[in-house]
Write a protein that holds these residues in place. Sequence first.
Motif, short mmCIF file in Angstrom:
data_model
loop_
_atom_site.label_atom_id
_atom_site.label_comp_id
_atom_site.label_asym_id
_atom_site.label_seq_id
_atom_site.Cartn_x
_atom_site.Cartn_y
_atom_site.Cartn_z
N SER A 160 0.83 -1.21 0.00
CA SER A 160 0.00 0.00 0.00
C SER A 160 0.86 1.25 0.00
O SER A 160 0.58 2.20 -0.74
CB SER A 160 -0.86 0.05 1.26
OG SER A 160 -1.90 -0.86 1.16
N ILE A 161 1.89 1.26 0.82
CA ILE A 161 2.76 2.44 0.89
C ILE A 161 3.44 2.66 -0.46
O ILE A 161 3.51 3.77 -0.98
CB ILE A 161 3.82 2.27 2.02
CG1 ILE A 161 3.12 2.21 3.38
CG2 ILE A 161 4.84 3.40 1.98
CD1 ILE A 161 2.30 3.44 3.74
N ARG A 162 3.93 1.57 -1.03
CA ARG A 162 4.57 1.64 -2.34
C ARG A 162 3.70 2.39 -3.35
O ARG A 162 4.16 3.25 -4.09
CB ARG A 162 4.83 0.20 -2.85
CG ARG A 162 5.34 0.11 -4.25
CD ARG A 162 5.29 -1.32 -4.77
NE ARG A 162 3.95 -1.76 -5.15
CZ ARG A 162 3.29 -1.33 -6.21
NH1 ARG A 162 3.81 -0.42 -7.02
NH2 ARG A 162 2.07 -1.77 -6.48
N PHE A 163 2.43 2.08 -3.36
CA PHE A 163 1.56 2.65 -4.38
C PHE A 163 1.00 4.01 -3.97
O PHE A 163 1.01 4.95 -4.75
CB PHE A 163 0.40 1.67 -4.66
CG PHE A 163 -0.44 2.06 -5.85
CD1 PHE A 163 -0.05 1.69 -7.13
CD2 PHE A 163 -1.62 2.77 -5.68
CE1 PHE A 163 -0.82 2.04 -8.23
CE2 PHE A 163 -2.40 3.13 -6.78
CZ PHE A 163 -2.00 2.76 -8.06
N CYS A 166 3.56 7.25 -2.65
CA CYS A 166 4.54 7.73 -3.62
C CYS A 166 4.01 9.03 -4.21
O CYS A 166 2.81 9.19 -4.42
CB CYS A 166 4.74 6.69 -4.72
SG CYS A 166 5.95 7.20 -5.96
N ASN A 167 4.92 9.95 -4.49
CA ASN A 167 4.50 11.23 -5.06
C ASN A 167 3.99 11.10 -6.49
O ASN A 167 3.31 11.99 -6.98
CB ASN A 167 5.70 12.19 -5.03
CG ASN A 167 5.35 13.53 -5.61
OD1 ASN A 167 4.46 14.22 -5.11
ND2 ASN A 167 5.99 13.89 -6.71
N SER A 168 4.30 9.99 -7.14
CA SER A 168 3.95 9.87 -8.57
C SER A 168 3.22 8.56 -8.84
O SER A 168 3.06 7.72 -7.96
CB SER A 168 5.23 9.86 -9.40
OG SER A 168 5.86 8.60 -9.25
N LEU A 192 9.12 9.01 -1.91
CA LEU A 192 8.16 8.72 -0.84
C LEU A 192 7.73 10.02 -0.19
O LEU A 192 8.58 10.84 0.18
CB LEU A 192 8.81 7.82 0.22
CG LEU A 192 7.96 7.58 1.48
CD1 LEU A 192 6.83 6.62 1.18
CD2 LEU A 192 8.82 7.05 2.62
N ARG A 193 6.44 10.20 -0.03
CA ARG A 193 5.95 11.37 0.71
C ARG A 193 5.65 10.97 2.14
O ARG A 193 4.74 10.18 2.41
CB ARG A 193 4.70 11.93 0.03
CG ARG A 193 5.09 12.87 -1.13
CD ARG A 193 3.91 13.53 -1.72
NE ARG A 193 2.99 14.09 -0.73
CZ ARG A 193 1.80 14.58 -1.04
NH1 ARG A 193 1.39 14.60 -2.30
NH2 ARG A 193 1.01 15.07 -0.10
N LEU A 194 6.44 11.54 3.07
CA LEU A 194 6.29 11.13 4.47
C LEU A 194 4.93 11.54 5.04
O LEU A 194 4.40 10.87 5.93
CB LEU A 194 7.43 11.71 5.31
CG LEU A 194 8.79 11.05 5.05
CD1 LEU A 194 9.93 11.86 5.66
CD2 LEU A 194 8.82 9.62 5.60
N ASP A 195 4.36 12.62 4.52
CA ASP A 195 3.03 13.02 5.01
C ASP A 195 1.99 11.95 4.65
O ASP A 195 1.13 11.59 5.46
CB ASP A 195 2.61 14.39 4.46
CG ASP A 195 2.59 14.43 2.93
OD1 ASP A 195 3.41 13.74 2.30
OD2 ASP A 195 1.74 15.15 2.37
N LEU A 196 2.12 11.38 3.45
CA LEU A 196 1.18 10.33 3.04
C LEU A 196 1.47 9.03 3.80
O LEU A 196 0.56 8.29 4.17
CB LEU A 196 1.24 10.10 1.53
CG LEU A 196 0.83 11.30 0.66
CD1 LEU A 196 0.92 10.95 -0.83
CD2 LEU A 196 -0.60 11.76 1.00
N GLU A 221 14.88 3.17 -3.29
CA GLU A 221 16.10 3.78 -2.72
C GLU A 221 15.74 4.99 -1.86
O GLU A 221 16.36 5.23 -0.83
CB GLU A 221 17.07 4.16 -3.84
CG GLU A 221 17.67 2.92 -4.49
CD GLU A 221 19.04 3.19 -5.09
OE1 GLU A 221 19.08 3.69 -6.22
OE2 GLU A 221 20.06 2.93 -4.40
N ASP A 222 14.73 5.73 -2.28
CA ASP A 222 14.29 6.87 -1.48
C ASP A 222 13.72 6.39 -0.14
O ASP A 222 13.97 6.99 0.91
CB ASP A 222 13.26 7.68 -2.26
CG ASP A 222 12.93 9.00 -1.57
OD1 ASP A 222 13.87 9.76 -1.29
OD2 ASP A 222 11.74 9.24 -1.27
#
Length: 365
Positions: A255-258, A261-263, A275-279, A349-350
Amino acid sequence: MTTPTNQKLLEISADFEIDGKATGFTQLTDGHINNTFAVDWVHSDGTKDKYLLQQINTNVFRKVDELIKNINGVCEHIKKKVTEAGGDTSREALTLIKCKNGGYLWDGCWRMYNFIKGASAHQSADAPGLLFNAAKAFGKFQRQLADYPADTLFETIPNFHNTVSRYNDFMKSVELDAAGRAKECVKEIETIKKYEKYAHIIVDGIAEGKIPLRVTHNDTKLNNVMMDDKTNEGVCVIDLDTVMPGSLLYDFGDSIRFAACNSAEDEPDLDKVYLRLDLFEEYTKGFLCGVGDGITEYEKSLLPMSSFILTYELVLRFLGDYLNGDTYFKIGYPKHNLVRARAQLKLAEDMFAKLDDMKKIVENC
Ligand code: GN1
Ligand code: MG
């Protein structure tokens, strides 16, 4: 799989146990495996309705009868839970519709579902609170299945999230280089090798009994939960083909992977992929709220790492498929799998660089 003609779709639909007839088909293109159509329907009393018709990819799901048994069992179980909670089983659960011949499959690969009305699948966290609600829905799904007899489930795709065997398969594809493409991905292959040891963490944890096997969804993309059009609450988790015994970490990480992600998953501009830490925080809060006490401290400590591992695993799968000559995932253009793999590698990697930030967030949730 080729796209069938309208005539063929009409012929197939007419063989399901539904009063009236199909009037139109819209292909839904979110999935990378099966062919899916929304079917407009008119009942004999003139009322309009909708259904979901799917052609199962039998190259991927080789034992379709077992798959159908899994889905029926899981759907019945969820319906019971929804009924107990006073919910609406026509919206909060999936139902397979029988064919006129009595089975659930037409020509061994076509199935029909009820359509979840007043709800939509989202491709990104495009509304405030959406991710929290989606996470809550996946967490709840996990809880609903916590007492499902796991030993009655068939393994629809063996070793689906065994990242170690995914790594070994990938290295075989590199060696074989069936499509002559390995020279294009030398840099990516080297980066992948660098992270090999992390592929073992969840697999070993399960083998050593440190991570419990649970009944998990195993394909928890944001677009696999239908969200209410008015309230943006999660209504129903869909795409149950990969429901199997697994780790809660598979579901969280994927779920986090998808969704965090910002894109998009296949963004070609790698500067946009991170990766968006807020999300991540929003999803983590929702998921923990949804699973309740159905998570151990050890599992919780691995939530950040699971995001990296599941993303890394998909790099292996996308790039492996590219090297094999695109035999598994549907592609929209010739280098699609390469573009997907590069985006997921950038994301992985991010995530790796942000493991400490993620840890802090989990501790505070
Ligand atoms: C596939 O069918 P779909 O698009 O929901 C794949 C998942 C991948 C995903 C990547 C059975 O899911 O494992 O994570 O693509 N499903 C199967 O988008 O391989
Ligand atoms: Mg799927």
